[in-house]
Design a protein around this motif. Structure first.
Motif, PDB file in Angstrom:
ATOM      1  N   TYR A  37    -113.010  54.919  27.254  1.00 24.29           N
ATOM      2  CA  TYR A  37    -111.589  54.806  27.663  1.00 24.29           C
ATOM      3  C   TYR A  37    -111.402  55.180  29.026  1.00 24.29           C
ATOM      4  N   THR A  38    -112.215  56.074  29.831  1.00 21.24           N
ATOM      5  CA  THR A  38    -112.121  56.262  31.274  1.00 21.24           C
ATOM      6  C   THR A  38    -112.343  55.061  32.015  1.00 21.24           C
ATOM      7  N   LYS A  39    -113.482  54.207  31.657  1.00 14.92           N
ATOM      8  CA  LYS A  39    -113.915  53.029  32.160  1.00 14.92           C
ATOM      9  C   LYS A  39    -112.944  51.799  31.791  1.00 14.92           C
ATOM     10  N   ASN A  40    -112.528  51.866  30.654  1.00 17.37           N
ATOM     11  CA  ASN A  40    -111.424  50.946  30.329  1.00 17.37           C
ATOM     12  C   ASN A  40    -110.362  51.128  31.393  1.00 17.37           C
ATOM     13  N   PHE A  41    -109.811  52.224  31.418  1.00 17.02           N
ATOM     14  CA  PHE A  41    -108.564  52.406  32.296  1.00 17.02           C
ATOM     15  C   PHE A  41    -108.785  52.035  33.712  1.00 17.02           C
ATOM     16  N   TYR A  42    -110.241  52.338  34.073  1.00 20.02           N
ATOM     17  CA  TYR A  42    -110.494  51.750  35.531  1.00 20.02           C
ATOM     18  C   TYR A  42    -110.370  50.261  35.390  1.00 20.02           C
ATOM     19  N   ALA A  43    -110.908  49.552  34.244  1.00 21.32           N
ATOM     20  CA  ALA A  43    -110.724  47.991  34.422  1.00 21.32           C
ATOM     21  C   ALA A  43    -109.326  47.808  34.258  1.00 21.32           C
ATOM     22  N   ASP A  44    -108.466  48.333  33.675  1.00 17.91           N
ATOM     23  CA  ASP A  44    -106.893  48.244  33.436  1.00 17.91           C
ATOM     24  C   ASP A  44    -106.339  48.386  35.108  1.00 17.91           C
ATOM     25  N   VAL A  45    -106.861  49.111  35.714  1.00 16.52           N
ATOM     26  CA  VAL A  45    -106.414  49.294  37.062  1.00 16.52           C
ATOM     27  C   VAL A  45    -106.799  48.098  37.861  1.00 16.52           C
ATOM     28  N   GLY A  46    -108.187  47.656  37.683  1.00 22.21           N
ATOM     29  CA  GLY A  46    -108.686  46.584  38.418  1.00 22.21           C
ATOM     30  C   GLY A  46    -108.068  45.358  38.378  1.00 22.21           C
ATOM     31  N   LEU A  47    -107.727  45.239  36.700  1.00 21.21           N
ATOM     32  CA  LEU A  47    -107.026  43.979  36.417  1.00 21.21           C
ATOM     33  C   LEU A  47    -105.525  43.772  36.816  1.00 21.21           C
ATOM     34  N   PHE A  48    -105.013  45.056  36.982  1.00 19.05           N
ATOM     35  CA  PHE A  48    -103.738  45.062  37.538  1.00 19.05           C
ATOM     36  C   PHE A  48    -103.452  44.643  39.071  1.00 19.05           C
ATOM     37  N   GLU A  49    -104.551  45.157  39.741  1.00 17.63           N
ATOM     38  CA  GLU A  49    -104.638  44.709  41.229  1.00 17.63           C
ATOM     39  C   GLU A  49    -104.990  43.332  41.399  1.00 17.63           C
ATOM     40  N   GLU A  50    -105.803  42.709  40.421  1.00 21.93           N
ATOM     41  CA  GLU A  50    -105.999  41.359  40.467  1.00 21.93           C
ATOM     42  C   GLU A  50    -104.855  40.506  40.206  1.00 21.93           C
ATOM     43  N   CYS A  51    -104.109  40.927  38.973  1.00 17.85           N
ATOM     44  CA  CYS A  51    -102.933  40.208  38.716  1.00 17.85           C
ATOM     45  C   CYS A  51    -101.869  40.389  39.565  1.00 17.85           C
ATOM     46  N   LEU A  52    -101.701  41.436  40.335  1.00 21.88           N
ATOM     47  CA  LEU A  52    -100.825  41.536  41.432  1.00 21.88           C
ATOM     48  C   LEU A  52    -101.057  40.592  42.449  1.00 21.88           C
ATOM     49  N   PHE A  53    -102.212  40.502  42.913  1.00 17.04           N
ATOM     50  CA  PHE A  53    -102.673  39.464  43.778  1.00 17.04           C
ATOM     51  C   PHE A  53    -102.357  38.052  43.563  1.00 17.04           C
ATOM     52  N   ALA A  54    -102.557  37.669  42.182  1.00 20.48           N
ATOM     53  CA  ALA A  54    -102.570  36.237  41.859  1.00 20.48           C
ATOM     54  C   ALA A  54    -100.944  35.978  41.791  1.00 20.48           C
ATOM     55  N   ALA A  55     -99.997  37.237  41.482  1.00 20.26           N
ATOM     56  CA  ALA A  55     -98.590  36.906  41.356  1.00 20.26           C
ATOM     57  C   ALA A  55     -98.163  36.618  42.764  1.00 20.26           C
ATOM     58  N   ARG A  56     -98.661  37.288  43.728  1.00 20.38           N
ATOM     59  CA  ARG A  56     -98.156  37.161  44.958  1.00 20.38           C
ATOM     60  C   ARG A  56     -98.541  35.580  45.442  1.00 20.38           C
ATOM     61  N   LYS A  57     -99.467  34.985  45.053  1.00 16.42           N
ATOM     62  CA  LYS A  57     -99.932  33.788  45.553  1.00 16.42           C
ATOM     63  C   LYS A  57     -99.100  32.718  44.582  1.00 16.42           C
ATOM     64  N   ALA A  58     -98.088  33.090  43.781  1.00 13.64           N
ATOM     65  CA  ALA A  58     -97.773  32.187  42.559  1.00 13.64           C
ATOM     66  C   ALA A  58     -96.790  30.858  43.245  1.00 13.64           C
ATOM     67  N   THR A  59     -96.829  29.974  42.811  1.00 17.77           N
ATOM     68  CA  THR A  59     -95.779  28.683  43.054  1.00 17.77           C
ATOM     69  C   THR A  59     -94.775  28.720  42.093  1.00 17.77           C
ATOM     70  N   ARG A  60     -93.893  28.007  42.632  1.00 17.10           N
ATOM     71  CA  ARG A  60     -92.637  27.785  41.823  1.00 17.10           C
ATOM     72  C   ARG A  60     -92.957  27.508  40.240  1.00 17.10           C
ATOM     73  N   GLU A  61     -94.062  26.686  40.262  1.00 22.42           N
ATOM     74  CA  GLU A  61     -94.379  26.095  38.830  1.00 22.42           C
ATOM     75  C   GLU A  61     -95.016  27.001  37.828  1.00 22.42           C
ATOM     76  N   ASN A  62     -95.904  28.210  38.529  1.00 21.23           N
ATOM     77  CA  ASN A  62     -96.413  28.998  37.859  1.00 21.23           C
ATOM     78  C   ASN A  62     -96.041  30.455  37.777  1.00 21.23           C
ATOM     79  N   ARG A  63     -94.897  30.759  38.740  1.00 21.88           N
ATOM     80  CA  ARG A  63     -94.389  32.151  38.777  1.00 21.88           C
ATOM     81  C   ARG A  63     -94.027  32.889  37.612  1.00 21.88           C
ATOM     82  N   ASP A  64     -93.265  32.301  36.780  1.00 17.83           N
ATOM     83  CA  ASP A  64     -92.953  32.876  35.309  1.00 17.83           C
ATOM     84  C   ASP A  64     -94.146  33.395  34.768  1.00 17.83           C
TER      85      ASP A  64
END
Length: 219
Positions: A37-64
């Motif tokens: 679970y400790t490593k899973n939470f590390y993965a959650d944080v890493g995934l969260f950061e990747e998702c934030l990065f992707a969201a910042r690059k979103a276009t109007r078509e895929n922003r939602d």
């Protein structure tokens, strides 16, 4: 992010009375669950950061679509913290069911590990309940009312000026803080590397409490 290394105590059972062996084997499995679970939470944080990065690059078509990704990681993080806490509690309970271990384990370190968890994630039980049962907690107007946050309140990007005003938020993000409203209050946690590091420290502290036990069983 790189997954941390966590040493798990070795608890051989050959020197133990037969009556204690099953609980010791169970304890070893809970050690492994805590690491998982400790490593899973590390993965959650890493995934969260990747998702934030992707969201910042979103276009109007895929922003939602992309704007929803960070919430997936944040919800899973809330569940993972709860599961970690249960594994820790189960390991703690097993340790004290075994007289040989209860005599040698460092009780102060066990308390320190639990305190690290509670200091970092003080609302983890209620937060897990709110996340896991979000639809049930809003299944009728009365339940929605019970869930609502009442004013005045200001924080996490929320401003409620009047006492009569309320806000119900199933899930929200303020920078790297995930939050929800539940029973008239804000429940939140930080999905950050520092939070993940604190969970690692709690795990390592808990494991270190068994150093004398491990040495005794390996003699």
């Amino acid at each position: 992010m790189i997954l941390p290394t966590i040493d798990v105590p070795s608890l051989p059972t050959k020197r133990l009375p037969e009556a204690e062996r099953q609980d010791v084997l169970f304890l070893s499995r809970k050690f492994n669950d805590m690491v998982k679970y400790t490593k899973n939470f590390y993965a959650d944080v890493g995934l969260f950061e990747e998702c934030l990065f992707a969201a910042r690059k979103a276009t109007r078509e895929n922003r939602d679509l992309l704007s929803r990704y960070p919430f997936v990681a944040a919800r899973d993080g809330a569940m993972t913290i709860y599961h970690f806490a249960k594994a820790l509690d189960n390991a703690n309970g097993a340790a004290f069911r075994v007289p040989t271990i209860a005599r040698l384990v460092d009780k102060n370190l066990l308390k320190d590990a639990r305190k690290l968890l509670e200091d970092t994630f003080p609302l983890h039980v209620a937060l897990r309940h709110a996340v896991a049962h979000a639809a049930e907690l809003a299944s009728n107007p009365e339940k929605e009312k019970d869930r609502a946050l009442s004013g005045p309140y200001e924080g996490l990007g929320i401003k409620i000026e009047h006492e009569q005003a309320t806000a119900t938020i199933e899930e929200g993000l303020s920078n790297r803080t995930f939050f929800t409203t539940h029973q008239g209050q804000i429940l939140s946690y930080d999905i950050t590397k520092s939070s993940a590091d604190a969970l690692v420290e709690a795990t390592r502290t808990f494991m270190s409490a068994f150093s004398r036990v491990s040495a005794h069983l390996r003699e």
